[in-house]
Design an enzyme around this catalytic site. Sequence first.
Site, PDB file in Angstrom:
ATOM      1  N   GLU A  76      -5.745   1.898   5.988  1.00 29.53           N
ATOM      2  CA  GLU A  76      -5.465   1.858   4.550  1.00 29.53           C
ATOM      3  C   GLU A  76      -6.159   3.038   3.881  1.00 29.53           C
ATOM      4  O   GLU A  76      -5.640   3.627   2.945  1.00 29.53           O
ATOM      5  CB  GLU A  76      -5.971   0.542   3.969  1.00 29.53           C
ATOM      6  CG  GLU A  76      -5.760   0.389   2.485  1.00 29.53           C
ATOM      7  CD  GLU A  76      -6.142  -1.002   1.998  1.00 29.53           C
ATOM      8  OE1 GLU A  76      -6.869  -1.095   0.994  1.00 29.53           O
ATOM      9  OE2 GLU A  76      -5.699  -1.990   2.624  1.00 29.53           O
TER      10      GLU A  76
ATOM     11  N   ARG B 161       0.828  -1.218   0.000  1.00 30.60           N
ATOM     12  CA  ARG B 161       0.000   0.000   0.000  1.00 30.60           C
ATOM     13  C   ARG B 161       0.860   1.266   0.000  1.00 30.60           C
ATOM     14  O   ARG B 161       0.503   2.290   0.595  1.00 30.60           O
ATOM     15  CB  ARG B 161      -0.973   0.011   1.189  1.00 30.60           C
ATOM     16  CG  ARG B 161      -1.916  -1.183   1.212  1.00 30.60           C
ATOM     17  CD  ARG B 161      -2.843  -1.200   0.008  1.00 30.60           C
ATOM     18  NE  ARG B 161      -3.679  -2.399  -0.014  1.00 30.60           N
ATOM     19  CZ  ARG B 161      -3.430  -3.490  -0.733  1.00 30.60           C
ATOM     20  NH1 ARG B 161      -2.348  -3.531  -1.522  1.00 30.60           N
ATOM     21  NH2 ARG B 161      -4.222  -4.531  -0.696  1.00 30.60           N
TER      22      ARG B 161
ATOM     23  N   SER C 252     -11.753  -1.482   1.971  1.00 28.17           N
ATOM     24  CA  SER C 252     -10.996  -2.060   3.076  1.00 28.17           C
ATOM     25  C   SER C 252     -10.384  -0.926   3.906  1.00 28.17           C
ATOM     26  O   SER C 252      -9.628  -0.108   3.394  1.00 28.17           O
ATOM     27  CB  SER C 252      -9.903  -2.979   2.533  1.00 28.17           C
ATOM     28  OG  SER C 252      -9.182  -3.572   3.574  1.00 28.17           O
TER      29      SER C 252
END
Length: 296
Positions: free
Chosen positions: A291, A171, A221
């Site tokens: 995230e 990420r 998410s």
Amino acid sequence: MSVNLQAKFPGFDIKSQEKLANYTNTQVGGPAEWAFWPHHVQELMNVLEFAHSENLPITVLGNASNLVIGDAGLKGIVIFLSHLNKIEVTDQLIKAGAGATLIDVTQAALEANLSGIEWAAGIPGSVGGAVYMNAGAYGGESADWISSITVLTPDNEIKVYQQAELEFGYRHSLVQRTGDVILDATFQLKPGEFKSIEMLMEDFNTRRALRQPLEYPSCGSTFKRPEGYYAGRLIMDAGLQGFTIGGAQVSTKHAGFIVNVNQATADDYIGVIRHVQEVVAQKFEVQLETEVRILN
């Protein structure tokens, strides 16, 4: 508002005090002082040059799918790259504008019999966002297939980065620290068979529909995967499924998602995120990192 962008750039797609909740997947977010949709890179360069000269804050958004924007909104200029969405296929390469959706890119790959990014078939984000955060799912990620990107640097210069320069990690990408604006990305794919590609895309989409709360607005998410754990499992084991503040709720379908079940505010969303982090830290001594980007 001491600067009138609409007067400065007549004919540009610019709006004042535009409600950002109308554009975010969470359906939360206050107004943008100025919202700007460039139709060409030159328009983007003109506005960014002016913004830098006036020290105006700049926020660049793609599909606004993996973020929470505060209820107070955002100062300065919020730039949506959705019109920079051209997709070109050449042999095994797909060059896609930052504003192109991953769904459209995977469809273009399917039609060209190109395999590799089936995992992205149902992800609602943009190409720019996928590069920025090295988006991934079902064992695939952007870093595996991106060969190069084109950016606009803070000095308003166009620059190309090759894959090896992009510092891809979980990420993470180089662009998160450089302040560059992603203009496009080139995917290096491999030949495939139409039916096999289509079946794999359909399989991933079916899995998403079964496991994810797609029936509600959400930011996708919410938390990064902690090393050695799964965020959703920790949240579920902490007994937090269904935990609600205002209109924001830890999904009862997938604990890794926070959903807007009833006209949530950004404060509701952020409150749920912080509570989940606190409880998981207390129960399991694991720090959940977001995230999702929180902009306020």
